[in-house]
Scaffold this active site. Structure first.
Site, PDB file in Angstrom:
ATOM      1  N   GLY A 226     -21.091  27.853  -9.689  1.00  0.00           N
ATOM      2  CA  GLY A 226     -21.482  26.503  -9.298  1.00  0.00           C
ATOM      3  C   GLY A 226     -21.775  26.316  -7.831  1.00  0.00           C
ATOM      4  O   GLY A 226     -22.156  25.233  -7.409  1.00  0.00           O
ATOM      5  N   ARG A 267     -26.150  31.688  -9.275  1.00  0.00           N
ATOM      6  CA  ARG A 267     -27.190  31.258  -8.335  1.00  0.00           C
ATOM      7  C   ARG A 267     -26.920  31.725  -6.907  1.00  0.00           C
ATOM      8  O   ARG A 267     -27.815  32.242  -6.242  1.00  0.00           O
ATOM      9  CB  ARG A 267     -27.261  29.723  -8.357  1.00  0.00           C
ATOM     10  CG  ARG A 267     -28.422  29.131  -7.573  1.00  0.00           C
ATOM     11  CD  ARG A 267     -28.319  27.605  -7.506  1.00  0.00           C
ATOM     12  NE  ARG A 267     -27.993  27.029  -8.793  1.00  0.00           N
ATOM     13  CZ  ARG A 267     -28.890  26.675  -9.709  1.00  0.00           C
ATOM     14  NH1 ARG A 267     -30.166  26.819  -9.466  1.00  0.00           N
ATOM     15  NH2 ARG A 267     -28.498  26.169 -10.865  1.00  0.00           N
ATOM     16  N   CYS A 342     -51.852  24.158 -19.263  1.00  0.00           N
ATOM     17  CA  CYS A 342     -52.591  22.940 -19.585  1.00  0.00           C
ATOM     18  C   CYS A 342     -51.633  21.780 -19.815  1.00  0.00           C
ATOM     19  O   CYS A 342     -51.646  21.165 -20.879  1.00  0.00           O
ATOM     20  CB  CYS A 342     -53.471  23.177 -20.807  1.00  0.00           C
ATOM     21  SG  CYS A 342     -54.574  24.568 -20.557  1.00  0.00           S
TER      22      CYS A 342
HETATM   23  C1  LIG Z   1     -23.827  29.464 -15.672  1.00  0.00           C
HETATM   24  C2  LIG Z   1     -22.405  29.769 -15.538  1.00  0.00           C
HETATM   25  C3  LIG Z   1     -21.915  30.348 -14.364  1.00  0.00           C
HETATM   26  C4  LIG Z   1     -22.773  30.580 -13.141  1.00  0.00           C
HETATM   27  O1  LIG Z   1     -23.132  29.369 -12.606  1.00  0.00           O
HETATM   28  P1  LIG Z   1     -23.897  29.294 -11.176  1.00  0.00           P
HETATM   29  O2  LIG Z   1     -24.131  27.835 -11.010  1.00  0.00           O
HETATM   30  O3  LIG Z   1     -25.141  30.067 -11.324  1.00  0.00           O
HETATM   31  O4  LIG Z   1     -22.973  29.866 -10.167  1.00  0.00           O
HETATM   32  C5  LIG Z   1     -20.577  30.683 -14.312  1.00  0.00           C
HETATM   33  N1  LIG Z   1     -19.765  30.463 -15.367  1.00  0.00           N
HETATM   34  C6  LIG Z   1     -20.198  29.896 -16.507  1.00  0.00           C
HETATM   35  C7  LIG Z   1     -19.249  29.685 -17.616  1.00  0.00           C
HETATM   36  C8  LIG Z   1     -21.523  29.531 -16.634  1.00  0.00           C
HETATM   37  O5  LIG Z   1     -21.948  28.966 -17.756  1.00  0.00           O
END
Ligand SMILES: *Cc1c(COP(=O)(O)O)cnc(C)c1O
Length: 416
Positions: A226, A267, A342
């Site tokens: 996150g 991310r 498109c």
């Molecule tokens: C998608 C996800 C992540 C990674 O999230 P980021 O925002 O890319 O860091 C980690 N744990 C779980 C359970 C996820 O679904």
């Protein structure tokens, strides 16, 4: 990256369209993150952000392991590394996926519901093994105000914080289940380091309460991923330095030396090593607005369309022009960057003022290494896929399965 694109473009006539991954940058960057992470913390990579094998191979020797959300991702990880620890999360795990997780030696399963807990126990009993789990908590409060929220609001993820005591009681009673801790992945794209530390502090407080009340012996506190990327103001990113310094204080305060604090970032790990480059095919003015049309678009990089935001890019000027007629061009104007699909939704950035843009120039989108290719609808309209080009410290190579025949000519390693 600009000089690499210019030199590659010199060798091909087809309009340029490629994902470029700077593997040496990725390696250096993640090592940098790790040097500041306090002791007792473990960094995992969430594979769904980008499951490209070259990225996984680059990360495997550096990170603690991989977090996956499907049996398919488990297999991709095992193709790269037979031993590396895997954490398996995500809602809707099938019996087949749970069996696969056991067969492929997944380290921890993150349990998303009471039903899933029973299903895991059932499969574990059949296979006569014991399965280590974390309970995924859907928090009621205290989730930072990130771009996406998986907890703190009603969602399909995890077990309602209010029902965690019941889930603990069930886990303690089920055969072949070992409860090792809690999992709190709650948001996506949070760029506020202070809010992120406060969130982790809250996770510690809850887990400690449950540990005491239920006489548990926990070893993991998974605070999820996150951590975000600021796509709109790229100079102003999540402050890792501030974050890790504050985190040290939180860890000291809670003093749980036997707990590992697990991060499973997607991310934040791969976004910045990836670039998406697409050539401008046309420039036109409609209803008084400039549009450029790319060889590429949201079927390769869906993120900006999905989040209805502008994706950052720079212009790589290309001097070659193949035709005996005038090259479309604009100067000092706002332009909307559209793709080749498109649909009016195929827009990567809107009304961006540029000094000069010509058909044949290449737009280079940064921060495209996470949730770019992997979340896009590649075959809508059946245009050719982008080439995949990997930049290593002293050479460049192209993915063998690249569908752009022109680019295959680069596939022999190019010296930088
Ligand atoms: C998608 C996800 C992540 C990674 O999230 P980021 O925002 O890319 O860091 C980690 N744990 C779980 C359970 C996820 O679904």
């Amino acid at each position: 990256m600009e000089d690499i694109i210019t030199s590659l473009k010199r060798k091909q006539e087809k309009p340029f369209c490629a994902y470029l991954y700077d593997l040496s940058k990725l390696r250096h960057y993640v090592n940098q993150l790790l040097t500041q992470l306090p002791g007792g913390c473990q960094l995992f990579y969430a594979v769904k952000a980008n499951s490209d094998a070259a990225l996984l191979r680059t990360l495997a020797p550096i990170v603690c392991g991989f977090e996956v959300a499907s049996l398919g991702e488990i297999k991709k990880v095992r193709e790269v590394d037979a031993k590396i620890p895997i954490l398996f999360g995500g809602p809707g795990k099938t019996r087949e996926a749970i069996e696969g997780a056991i067969d492929y030696d997944v380290a921890l399963l993150h349990v998303e519901s009471m039903h899933e807990l029973q299903l895991i126990s059932h499969v574990a009993c059949e296979k006569k093994v014991s399965v280590s789990v974390l309970l995924r908590v859907n928090l009621r409060h205290a989730v930072p105000n990130a771009q996406l929220k998986m907890a703190g609001v009603p969602t399909q993820f995890g077990i309602d914080e209010a029902n965690i005591p019941q889930a603990i009681a069930l886990a303690k009673n089920l055969p072949n289940i070992k409860l090792h801790g809690f999992h709190f992945h709650a948001m996506s794209n949070n760029i506020d380091s202070k809010a992120h530390v406060e969130f982790i502090n809250h996770c510690f407080e809850l887990a400690k309460t449950w540990e005491e009340e239920w006489d548990l012996d926990l070893s993991y506190l998974n605070v999820g991923g996150g951590i975000g990327v600021n796509y709109l103001d790229t100079e102003n990113q999540f402050n890792w330095n501030k974050f890790t310094n504050k985190l040290k204080n939180v860890l000291k305060k809670h003093n749980k030396a036997n707990w590992k604090t697990v991060f499973e970032c997607g991310r934040y790990i791969t976004a910045s090593c990836g670039y998406y480059a697409a050539e401008v095919l046309d420039i036109k003015q409609n209803h008084g607005h400039y549009f450029c049309v790319l060889r590429g678009g949201s079927h390769h990089l869906r993120l900006p369309a999905a989040w209805k935001q502008n994706h950052p890019f720079t212009i790589v000027p290309i001097e070659q022009w193949a035709y005996p007629f005038l090259r479309p061009e604009l100067t000092n104007s706002a332009v909307t960057v559209a793709g080749e699909l498109c649909t009016p939704n195929d827009v990567l950035a809107r009304d961006i003022v540029v000094p000069r843009l010509r058909a044949g120039d290449i737009l280079l989108f940064s921060y495209a290494g996470a949730y770019g290719w992997s979340i896009s609808h590649h075959d809508f309209l059946s245009h050719p896929h982008p080439a995949r080009i990997y930049v290593e410290t002293d050479f460049i190579y192209c993915a063998e399965e690249s569908v752009e025949k022109n680019l295959d000519r680069f596939s022999a390693a190019i010296k930088r």
